[in-house]
Motif scaffolding. Structure first.
Motif, PDB file in Angstrom:
ATOM      1  N   ARG A 158     -32.076  33.198  23.319  1.00 11.36           N
ATOM      2  CA  ARG A 158     -31.148  32.200  22.778  1.00 11.36           C
ATOM      3  C   ARG A 158     -31.327  30.859  23.491  1.00 11.36           C
ATOM      4  O   ARG A 158     -31.257  29.808  22.859  1.00 11.36           O
ATOM      5  N   ASN A 159     -31.544  30.902  24.783  1.00 17.55           N
ATOM      6  CA  ASN A 159     -31.838  29.664  25.516  1.00 17.55           C
ATOM      7  C   ASN A 159     -33.113  29.028  24.978  1.00 17.55           C
ATOM      8  O   ASN A 159     -33.180  27.813  24.801  1.00 17.55           O
ATOM      9  N   ASP A 163     -29.897  27.632  21.642  1.00 11.66           N
ATOM     10  CA  ASP A 163     -28.563  28.106  21.260  1.00 11.66           C
ATOM     11  C   ASP A 163     -27.724  28.309  22.523  1.00 11.66           C
ATOM     12  O   ASP A 163     -27.616  29.418  23.047  1.00 11.66           O
ATOM     13  N   ALA A 164     -27.115  27.224  23.014  1.00 10.51           N
ATOM     14  CA  ALA A 164     -26.357  27.279  24.273  1.00 10.51           C
ATOM     15  C   ALA A 164     -25.132  28.175  24.142  1.00 10.51           C
ATOM     16  O   ALA A 164     -24.814  28.928  25.073  1.00 10.51           O
ATOM     17  N   ASP A 165     -24.427  28.100  23.007  1.00  9.66           N
ATOM     18  CA  ASP A 165     -23.238  28.938  22.828  1.00  9.66           C
ATOM     19  C   ASP A 165     -23.616  30.418  22.776  1.00  9.66           C
ATOM     20  O   ASP A 165     -22.958  31.264  23.376  1.00  9.66           O
ATOM     21  N   GLY A 166     -24.681  30.729  22.044  1.00 10.03           N
ATOM     22  CA  GLY A 166     -25.149  32.109  21.971  1.00 10.03           C
ATOM     23  C   GLY A 166     -25.606  32.622  23.326  1.00 10.03           C
ATOM     24  O   GLY A 166     -25.357  33.784  23.688  1.00 10.03           O
ATOM     25  N   ALA A 168     -24.456  31.576  26.177  1.00  8.60           N
ATOM     26  CA  ALA A 168     -23.235  31.771  26.979  1.00  8.60           C
ATOM     27  C   ALA A 168     -22.565  33.094  26.612  1.00  8.60           C
ATOM     28  O   ALA A 168     -22.066  33.814  27.495  1.00  8.60           O
ATOM     29  N   ASP A 169     -22.551  33.425  25.325  1.00  7.88           N
ATOM     30  CA  ASP A 169     -21.994  34.718  24.902  1.00  7.88           C
ATOM     31  C   ASP A 169     -22.798  35.872  25.507  1.00  7.88           C
ATOM     32  O   ASP A 169     -22.230  36.861  25.974  1.00  7.88           O
TER      33      ASP A 169
END
Length: 189
Positions: A158-159, A163-166, A168-169
């Motif tokens: 994801r990084n 996709d920063a939010d993904g 973080a999840d």
């Protein structure tokens, strides 16, 4: 008939005249029928302090396999070792091809799916890496060791996709799994 009515009437009359007896609430300053003060209600008998709460002990983890060798046949174990060597040598394409051969032998081996996800991550094929890690998680049935590695792969994929939010999840999933693993491990001095 008339006598039955008379008996019923008498019973009703007596019931209406009867006073109720029972318990009543005693309040400070209450007085009895003669006007004398009533004693306070009795307190709890020999009140004891509560014992301290018991420590919360997490349930032990099931005895999950930690490596592919613990659940794989000889052919898959050999292919996994070869793929690991390819990855260490910086040859993720060869590693992925070798792991795909292993999957043809044992298609439900979640360790092979996890290793294939890592090979795709090394190839910078982020969407495929995440997909393979998710497939591994679905097959792992709660094996915390492989699931933790898969979430690390997912976070990196994801990084890589921005996709920063993904990511973080995924990091939150990693932290929760690591905390569960740490809580289940006995303290060693």
């Amino acid at each position: 008939m008339r006598s039955k009515l008379m008996v019923l009437f008498a019973a009703l009359l007596l019931a209406a005249c009867q006073t109720t007896s029972g318990t009543h609430q005693v309040y400070p300053g209450s007085t009895g029928p003669e006007g004398e003060p009533l004693p306070p209600p009795p307190g709890p008998v020999d009140a004891q302090p509560l014992p301290p709460p018991l420590p919360v002990v997490p349930p032990p983890l099931p005895d999950y396999p930690k490596t592919a060798e613990q659940i794989s046949g000889a052919a898959v174990t050999s292919l996994m070792k070869r793929a690991r060597q390819y990855r260490q040598d910086g040859q993720p394409d060869q590693a992925a091809g070798t792991l795909e051969r292993a999957l043809r032998i044992e298609p439900r081996n979640y360790f092979v799916w996890s290793a294939l996800a890592q090979a795709h991550l090394a190839q910078k094929n982020y969407a495929q890496a995440e997909s393979m890690a998710q497939k591994s998680n679905a097959l792992a049935r709660g094996n915390i060791y492989v699931t933790l590695e898969n979430w690390k792969t997912i976070a990196a994929a994801r990084n890589g996709q921005g996709d920063a939010d993904g990511a973080a999840d995924a990091a939150a999933q990693i932290a929760a799994l690591q905390a569960r693993l740490d809580a289940a491990q006995p303290d060693t001095p």
